[in-house]
Scaffold this motif. Sequence first.
Motif, PDB file in Angstrom:
ATOM      1  N   GLY A 146       0.800  -1.221   0.000  1.00 24.72           N
ATOM      2  CA  GLY A 146       0.000   0.000   0.000  1.00 24.72           C
ATOM      3  C   GLY A 146       0.832   1.270   0.000  1.00 24.72           C
ATOM      4  N   SER A 147       2.102   1.177   0.410  1.00 18.57           N
ATOM      5  CA  SER A 147       2.901   2.396   0.455  1.00 18.57           C
ATOM      6  C   SER A 147       3.568   2.696  -0.880  1.00 18.57           C
ATOM      7  CB  SER A 147       3.993   2.280   1.521  1.00 18.57           C
ATOM      8  OG  SER A 147       3.521   1.578   2.614  1.00 18.57           O
ATOM      9  N   ASP A 148       3.527   1.765  -1.814  1.00 23.78           N
ATOM     10  CA  ASP A 148       4.207   1.959  -3.097  1.00 23.78           C
ATOM     11  C   ASP A 148       3.159   2.216  -4.195  1.00 23.78           C
ATOM     12  OD1 ASP A 148       5.250   1.412  -5.680  1.00 23.78           O
ATOM     13  OD2 ASP A 148       6.943   0.368  -4.762  1.00 23.78           O
ATOM     14  N   PRO A 149       3.124   3.442  -4.741  1.00 24.78           N
ATOM     15  CA  PRO A 149       2.064   3.784  -5.696  1.00 24.78           C
ATOM     16  C   PRO A 149       2.002   2.853  -6.910  1.00 24.78           C
ATOM     17  CG  PRO A 149       3.288   5.744  -5.048  1.00 24.78           C
ATOM     18  CD  PRO A 149       4.001   4.581  -4.440  1.00 24.78           C
ATOM     19  N   GLU A 150       3.171   2.403  -7.397  1.00 25.13           N
ATOM     20  CA  GLU A 150       3.156   1.552  -8.601  1.00 25.13           C
ATOM     21  C   GLU A 150       2.609   0.159  -8.284  1.00 25.13           C
ATOM     22  OE1 GLU A 150       3.217   2.813 -11.463  1.00 25.13           O
ATOM     23  OE2 GLU A 150       3.843   4.716 -10.616  1.00 25.13           O
ATOM     24  N   ILE A 151       3.044  -0.404  -7.136  1.00 20.59           N
ATOM     25  CA  ILE A 151       2.515  -1.729  -6.745  1.00 20.59           C
ATOM     26  C   ILE A 151       1.017  -1.619  -6.475  1.00 20.59           C
ATOM     27  CG2 ILE A 151       2.612  -3.620  -5.071  1.00 20.59           C
ATOM     28  CD1 ILE A 151       5.516  -3.090  -4.656  1.00 20.59           C
ATOM     29  N   CYS A 152       0.643  -0.520  -5.839  1.00 20.51           N
ATOM     30  CA  CYS A 152      -0.772  -0.293  -5.521  1.00 20.51           C
ATOM     31  C   CYS A 152      -1.605  -0.229  -6.813  1.00 20.51           C
ATOM     32  CB  CYS A 152      -0.861   1.038  -4.793  1.00 20.51           C
ATOM     33  SG  CYS A 152      -1.991   1.029  -3.465  1.00 20.51           S
ATOM     34  N   PHE A 153      -1.049   0.426  -7.820  1.00 20.97           N
ATOM     35  CA  PHE A 153      -1.735   0.536  -9.112  1.00 20.97           C
ATOM     36  C   PHE A 153      -1.906  -0.849  -9.739  1.00 20.97           C
ATOM     37  CE2 PHE A 153      -1.729   0.842 -13.716  1.00 20.97           C
ATOM     38  CZ  PHE A 153      -2.741   1.756 -13.935  1.00 20.97           C
ATOM     39  N   LYS A 154      -0.797  -1.614  -9.762  1.00 26.25           N
ATOM     40  CA  LYS A 154      -0.828  -2.942 -10.390  1.00 26.25           C
ATOM     41  C   LYS A 154      -1.802  -3.866  -9.655  1.00 26.25           C
ATOM     42  CE  LYS A 154       2.225  -6.680 -11.747  1.00 26.25           C
ATOM     43  NZ  LYS A 154       3.427  -7.395 -11.345  1.00 26.25           N
ATOM     44  N   LEU A 155      -1.676  -3.855  -8.323  1.00 30.92           N
ATOM     45  CA  LEU A 155      -2.522  -4.724  -7.506  1.00 30.92           C
ATOM     46  C   LEU A 155      -4.009  -4.394  -7.719  1.00 30.92           C
ATOM     47  CD1 LEU A 155      -1.636  -5.506  -3.831  1.00 30.92           C
ATOM     48  CD2 LEU A 155      -3.989  -5.167  -4.495  1.00 30.92           C
ATOM     49  N   THR A 156      -4.311  -3.094  -7.717  1.00 34.54           N
ATOM     50  CA  THR A 156      -5.720  -2.687  -7.887  1.00 34.54           C
ATOM     51  C   THR A 156      -6.220  -3.069  -9.279  1.00 34.54           C
ATOM     52  OG1 THR A 156      -5.319  -0.832  -6.387  1.00 34.54           O
ATOM     53  CG2 THR A 156      -7.327  -0.728  -7.703  1.00 34.54           C
ATOM     54  N   SER A 157      -5.424  -2.779 -10.326  1.00 37.34           N
ATOM     55  CA  SER A 157      -5.865  -3.108 -11.700  1.00 37.34           C
ATOM     56  C   SER A 157      -6.131  -4.596 -11.838  1.00 37.34           C
ATOM     57  CB  SER A 157      -4.806  -2.777 -12.755  1.00 37.34           C
ATOM     58  OG  SER A 157      -4.232  -1.575 -12.520  1.00 37.34           O
ATOM     59  N   MET A 158      -5.201  -5.420 -11.292  1.00 41.30           N
ATOM     60  CA  MET A 158      -5.378  -6.873 -11.428  1.00 41.30           C
ATOM     61  C   MET A 158      -6.611  -7.349 -10.676  1.00 41.30           C
ATOM     62  SD  MET A 158      -1.475  -8.288 -11.259  1.00 41.30           S
ATOM     63  CE  MET A 158      -1.936 -10.011 -11.175  1.00 41.30           C
ATOM     64  N   ALA A 159      -6.813  -6.800  -9.472  1.00 42.33           N
ATOM     65  CA  ALA A 159      -7.982  -7.222  -8.681  1.00 42.33           C
ATOM     66  C   ALA A 159      -9.273  -6.755  -9.339  1.00 42.33           C
ATOM     67  CB  ALA A 159      -7.872  -6.691  -7.257  1.00 42.33           C
ATOM     68  N   VAL A 160      -9.263  -5.537  -9.902  1.00 39.15           N
ATOM     69  CA  VAL A 160     -10.472  -5.016 -10.559  1.00 39.15           C
ATOM     70  C   VAL A 160     -10.825  -5.921 -11.735  1.00 39.15           C
ATOM     71  CG1 VAL A 160     -11.352  -3.102 -11.991  1.00 39.15           C
ATOM     72  CG2 VAL A 160     -10.238  -2.618  -9.799  1.00 39.15           C
ATOM     73  N   SER A 161      -9.835  -6.329 -12.515  1.00 39.18           N
ATOM     74  CA  SER A 161     -10.201  -7.158 -13.661  1.00 39.18           C
ATOM     75  C   SER A 161     -10.596  -8.566 -13.212  1.00 39.18           C
ATOM     76  CB  SER A 161      -9.135  -7.109 -14.762  1.00 39.18           C
ATOM     77  OG  SER A 161      -8.134  -7.998 -14.513  1.00 39.18           O
ATOM     78  N   ALA A 162      -9.955  -9.092 -12.146  1.00 41.65           N
ATOM     79  CA  ALA A 162     -10.347 -10.423 -11.639  1.00 41.65           C
ATOM     80  C   ALA A 162     -11.741 -10.392 -11.008  1.00 41.65           C
ATOM     81  CB  ALA A 162      -9.336 -10.904 -10.610  1.00 41.65           C
ATOM     82  N   ALA A 163     -12.148  -9.229 -10.520  1.00 42.05           N
ATOM     83  CA  ALA A 163     -13.447  -9.127  -9.819  1.00 42.05           C
ATOM     84  C   ALA A 163     -14.620  -9.092 -10.785  1.00 42.05           C
ATOM     85  CB  ALA A 163     -13.459  -7.889  -8.934  1.00 42.05           C
ATOM     86  N   SER A 164     -14.349  -9.031 -12.073  1.00 41.88           N
ATOM     87  CA  SER A 164     -15.375  -9.075 -13.125  1.00 41.88           C
ATOM     88  C   SER A 164     -16.593  -8.192 -12.842  1.00 41.88           C
ATOM     89  CB  SER A 164     -15.888 -10.492 -13.369  1.00 41.88           C
ATOM     90  OG  SER A 164     -14.877 -11.405 -13.415  1.00 41.88           O
ATOM     91  N   GLY A 165     -16.362  -6.928 -12.563  1.00 40.51           N
ATOM     92  CA  GLY A 165     -17.490  -6.002 -12.421  1.00 40.51           C
ATOM     93  C   GLY A 165     -17.922  -5.730 -10.990  1.00 40.51           C
TER      94      GLY A 165
END
Length: 310
Positions: A146-165
């Motif tokens: 959570g403290s690293d903006p780039e990891i946070c971006f990657k983690l969120t993007s991957m979870a958003v796409s895995a969450a299918s909506g």
Amino acid sequence: MTQEKTPDLTVKIGPLVLKNPVIAASGTFGYGLELSDFVPPESLGAVIVKGLSLEPWPGNPLPRLVESSGGLINAIGLENMGVEEFIKNHLDKIKATGATVGANIIGRTVEEYAQVAKCLAKTPIDFLELNVSCPNLSTPGGLSFGSDPEICFKLTSMAVSAASGLPVFVKLPPLVTDITILAKKVEEAGATAISLINTIPAMSVDIINKRPTLAHVTGGLSGPPIKPIALRLVMLCAQAVNIPILGLGGVFTYQDALEFILVGASAVQMGTAVLIDPLSPLKVIEGLSNYLKSQKISSISLLKGQIQTA
Ligand SMILES: Cc1cc2nc3c(=O)[nH]c(=O)nc-3n(C[C@H](O)[C@H](O)[C@H](O)COP(=O)(O)O)c2cc1C
């Protein structure tokens, strides 16, 4: 005689319409039903269950909870039953109450978050909350993500796409140089909302044994002492992004909830307060309703972000 109109407590968080702005925070409301004798989960805006990982986690050794300086320090270490067991034996029961239910997610790798999100994507869960801010892990994960903006971006993007909506909230840490950088990153990555704040890294000392009170040495401080810090961070984020903010950290009373809403939160979460008084979320809901009536304000959402700073 004119009938006094009941104020509108509903709030919108992305596609979700919550019946009121009071949400049980992850970690102190179990898997949703443990406190149902006191608080029917369906009476709250939503319930967020204890953080779930891919496999069950044992958590940290005892002692892992201590009261300190008007708050609580915990080092539970995200003990949980694992996502499969939750889906198999708990989710339907809590959903049967009619409650809006969110699953808090934790992983040791970025990929693990996405895998847990994928497991939940085809279930009746209403939303996900990515915990990228737990201070109590010895292994990678939690706060270090959570403290690293780039990891946070990657983690969120991957979870958003895995969450299918499914709506995805991201729970950010309080101890960063500029919270708005993280907030903008998770917004860009497709998060539905931001939860702010998680506990603040802290410790307590046993002066008799000359040892840290917690077996894990450090933990996360929650409760009243962290409210002023949380309020500032919520205000900064609310000014920086367009997605809703869920404010938390020391919400015990309806006045606390109003402070968060005035600085820009769409809703609040309650964690430590529930451990002290399980009825407190219901009291906050009632207090908000009475406040709106007395002030002749028709809807709670009219107060969002209404603080005058100039
Ligand atoms: C005993 C305990 C367990 C917690 N477990 C989690 C968790 O599993 N996932 C999470 O995101 N936050 C967890 N939290 C953090 C809370 O959800 C919340 O962010 C924090 O305590 C601040 O809010 P509060 O002052 O209302 O408690 C936990 C907090 C406590 C006190």
